[in-house]
Design a protein around this motif. Structure first.
Motif, PDB file in Angstrom:
ATOM      1  N   GLU A 188      40.420  85.197  69.449  1.00 46.35           N
ATOM      2  CA  GLU A 188      40.598  83.745  69.450  1.00 46.35           C
ATOM      3  C   GLU A 188      39.962  83.082  70.663  1.00 46.35           C
ATOM      4  O   GLU A 188      39.654  81.897  70.653  1.00 46.35           O
ATOM      5  CB  GLU A 188      42.091  83.402  69.406  1.00 46.35           C
ATOM      6  N   SER A 189      39.801  83.831  71.754  1.00 46.37           N
ATOM      7  CA  SER A 189      39.258  83.251  72.974  1.00 46.37           C
ATOM      8  C   SER A 189      38.265  84.219  73.611  1.00 46.37           C
ATOM      9  O   SER A 189      38.215  85.400  73.270  1.00 46.37           O
ATOM     10  CB  SER A 189      40.384  82.918  73.966  1.00 46.37           C
ATOM     11  N   TRP A 190      37.481  83.681  74.539  1.00 44.97           N
ATOM     12  CA  TRP A 190      36.459  84.479  75.225  1.00 44.97           C
ATOM     13  C   TRP A 190      37.103  85.610  76.024  1.00 44.97           C
ATOM     14  O   TRP A 190      38.173  85.437  76.631  1.00 44.97           O
ATOM     15  CB  TRP A 190      35.664  83.581  76.160  1.00 44.97           C
ATOM     16  N   ARG A 191      36.442  86.760  76.009  1.00 43.85           N
ATOM     17  CA  ARG A 191      36.921  87.915  76.767  1.00 43.85           C
ATOM     18  C   ARG A 191      35.763  88.515  77.546  1.00 43.85           C
ATOM     19  O   ARG A 191      34.662  88.691  77.014  1.00 43.85           O
ATOM     20  CB  ARG A 191      37.517  88.968  75.827  1.00 43.85           C
ATOM     21  N   LEU A 308      33.270  77.911  75.310  1.00 42.34           N
ATOM     22  CA  LEU A 308      34.722  78.010  75.417  1.00 42.34           C
ATOM     23  C   LEU A 308      35.111  78.267  76.868  1.00 42.34           C
ATOM     24  O   LEU A 308      34.365  78.900  77.614  1.00 42.34           O
ATOM     25  CB  LEU A 308      35.242  79.162  74.545  1.00 42.34           C
ATOM     26  N   PRO A 309      36.283  77.803  77.290  1.00 46.83           N
ATOM     27  CA  PRO A 309      36.723  78.076  78.656  1.00 46.83           C
ATOM     28  C   PRO A 309      36.968  79.572  78.852  1.00 46.83           C
ATOM     29  O   PRO A 309      37.464  80.246  77.941  1.00 46.83           O
ATOM     30  CB  PRO A 309      38.020  77.268  78.782  1.00 46.83           C
ATOM     31  N   TRP A 317      35.922  73.358  83.248  1.00 43.50           N
ATOM     32  CA  TRP A 317      34.482  73.312  83.516  1.00 43.50           C
ATOM     33  C   TRP A 317      33.891  74.696  83.726  1.00 43.50           C
ATOM     34  O   TRP A 317      32.678  74.827  83.888  1.00 43.50           O
ATOM     35  CB  TRP A 317      34.174  72.413  84.720  1.00 43.50           C
ATOM     36  N   VAL A 318      34.711  75.724  83.691  1.00 47.94           N
ATOM     37  CA  VAL A 318      34.227  77.110  83.738  1.00 47.94           C
ATOM     38  C   VAL A 318      34.235  77.624  82.308  1.00 47.94           C
ATOM     39  O   VAL A 318      35.290  77.924  81.746  1.00 47.94           O
ATOM     40  CB  VAL A 318      35.095  77.997  84.637  1.00 47.94           C
ATOM     41  N   LEU A 325      27.547  82.027  81.682  1.00 50.70           N
ATOM     42  CA  LEU A 325      28.629  81.213  82.198  1.00 50.70           C
ATOM     43  C   LEU A 325      28.072  79.824  82.461  1.00 50.70           C
ATOM     44  O   LEU A 325      26.910  79.670  82.835  1.00 50.70           O
ATOM     45  CB  LEU A 325      29.196  81.811  83.485  1.00 50.70           C
ATOM     46  N   MET A 326      28.907  78.820  82.264  1.00 53.93           N
ATOM     47  CA  MET A 326      28.500  77.433  82.456  1.00 53.93           C
ATOM     48  C   MET A 326      29.514  76.792  83.398  1.00 53.93           C
ATOM     49  O   MET A 326      30.667  76.592  83.040  1.00 53.93           O
ATOM     50  CB  MET A 326      28.431  76.719  81.113  1.00 53.93           C
ATOM     51  N   LEU A 327      29.057  76.520  84.623  1.00 54.20           N
ATOM     52  CA  LEU A 327      29.908  75.943  85.658  1.00 54.20           C
ATOM     53  C   LEU A 327      29.543  74.472  85.799  1.00 54.20           C
ATOM     54  O   LEU A 327      28.589  74.131  86.487  1.00 54.20           O
ATOM     55  CB  LEU A 327      29.700  76.668  86.990  1.00 54.20           C
TER      56      LEU A 327
END
Length: 414
Positions: A188-191, A308-309, A317-318, A325-327
């Motif tokens: 369901e989320s980034w790992r 996704l965060p 914002w991370v 990665l998008m900061l």
């Protein structure tokens, strides 16, 4: 395809946040960092060097190289400390080192290039190319790139054997088996899972009948003009910046004694997750080209649209997407390969680019990432013609504090 639909459902309401982070002009409008020749002002250079020296202490690294390229003001590239303990040689921006998880971004570059050529589709199930993984029948190649497979990370369970067998030859399937053997997690989320990229590398090799080393050369290094970036083969690759590791027992005693020299690591380690060897100047060119390809506003390229965060409860914002990665408006990667902590980011709005390498991996990737944010925040404040009226979602002081929090060795004055 199931995991892709889960991702889209989970990202409703936050995709707009990612688009806002990327709003503005693109890196295409900024000068190429490689074309910058004017040095940054002396006071700014002193601030950047002090920040790098502080992070180097916190990492227990005898040496570091950092570069900041500011399109409206100039460049700063500096080697700090020693290439090797006792050598007296200052590191340079042309020295090769292991680039760590920046490799992940390059692996996804290959995926999308092969998708463009029709060799694979990003929506292909993993089992199309690795039939021995039936539990991944509903996981796509793009899920692997995006950290959404649910496969657990592998290397944490092998860390002691890695450090005690630096010259051992490793097979990617060993790490895949370790990750799969730990059971599937929620998709369901980034790992943050190295297993995803070991799997993706294997799938791309099987689909193209081409070595990953050659795929990187064809679809990453040559198009971007990266003359010193490669995935070593079975023979040891040339790594010029000596790499070190401070043991946990040393860290408990305030990092007394010299860290261990781990430069002679088997070139078979890391593979599609963290195996690439590069230089600061090559990573400058790579990160800059990557940022120029992202797009902005409503025109963000599909690879990065559904970011996704990295922590649903943390700073929004991370974020992560497309192997990056998008900061805020920075896009790139950071990582810790045995012997090195690295980060390479470029701003999609302005073209501001930051690359750092610390030659001790004991503090992991967080210290290099925090240093990159600190250097970027300092650089964004430098006045000059065309200076943007924008800021990052963190301050110099916050990034400075993050470096201290990530440190594993004492920092003088802290």
């Amino acid at each position: 395809m199931v995991f892709r639909s889960r991702r889209l459902a989970a990202s409703v309401g936050i995709v707009a946040v990612g688009a806002l982070l990327l709003a503005g002009c693109t890196g295409d409008d900024a000068p190429n960092p490689a074309d910058l020749a004017d040095p940054l002002p002396d006071d700014v250079a002193a601030q950047l060097e002090a920040a790098t020296e502080r992070a180097m202490q916190g990492a227990g690294a005898p040496g570091a190289v950092a570069g900041v390229w500011v399109p409206w003001a100039g460049e700063w590239v500096e080697g700090v400390g020693e290439t090797e303990i006792g050598s007296g040689e200052t590191p340079s921006a042309t020295m090769t080192f292991r680039a760590g998880e920046i490799t992940r971004s390059m692996t996804c570059d290959v995926l999308f290039a092969l998708d463009d050529r029709g060799t694979v589709s990003v929506d292909d199930p993993v089992t199309t190319y690795i039939p021995s993984t039936p539990q991944l029948a509903e996981v796509t190649l793009e899920d692997l790139c995006d950290g959404l497979s649910g496969v657990r990370p592998s290397q944490n369970g092998r860390w002691s054997s890695i450090l005690s067998n630096l010259d051992r030859n490793w097979e990617p399937r060993e790490f895949v088996a370790e990750g799969l053997g730990r059971g599937m997690a929620s998709a369901e989320s980034w790992r943050d899972s190295d297993s995803d990229y070991f799997l993706l590398g294997m799938a791309l090799e099987n689909a193209s009948h081409t070595s990953l080393r050659e795929l990187y050369r064809t679809y990453v290094a040559e198009p971007a003009g990266l003359t010193s970036t490669t995935l070593p083969g079975d023979a040891p690759g040339t790594v010029e910046l000596t790499g070190y590791y401070t043991s946990s027992s040393q860290r408990k005693s305030a990092c007394e004694g010299e860290p261990r020299d781990v430069t002679e690591l088997s070139p078979t380690f890391g593979y599609a997750n963290s195996g690439v060897v590069s230089t600061v100047t090559d990573l400058r060119d790579y990160a800059s080209a990557l940022a120029a390809n992202v797009g902005s506003g409503d025109d963000v390229e599909p690879r990065w649209q559904d970011s996704l965060p990295t922590d649903p409860e943390g700073d929004q914002w991370v974020r992560a997407a497309g192997g990056n990665l998008m900061l805020g408006t920075l896009v790139g990667q950071q990582g810790a390969m045995v012997g090195y902590s690295t980060a390479a980011y470029s701003d999609v709005e302005t073209g501001l680019t930051v690359v750092v390498v610390l030659n001790n991996s004991a503090a992991g990737d967080e210290i290099a990432g925090a240093l990159a944010r600190e250097l970027a925040a300092i650089a964004m404040q430098v006045p000059g013609e065309g200076q943007p009226d924008t800021t990052f979602p963190w301050t110099v002081e916050q990034a400075h504090s993050a470096v201290g929090s990530a440190a594993v060795c004492p920092i003088e004055g802290d």
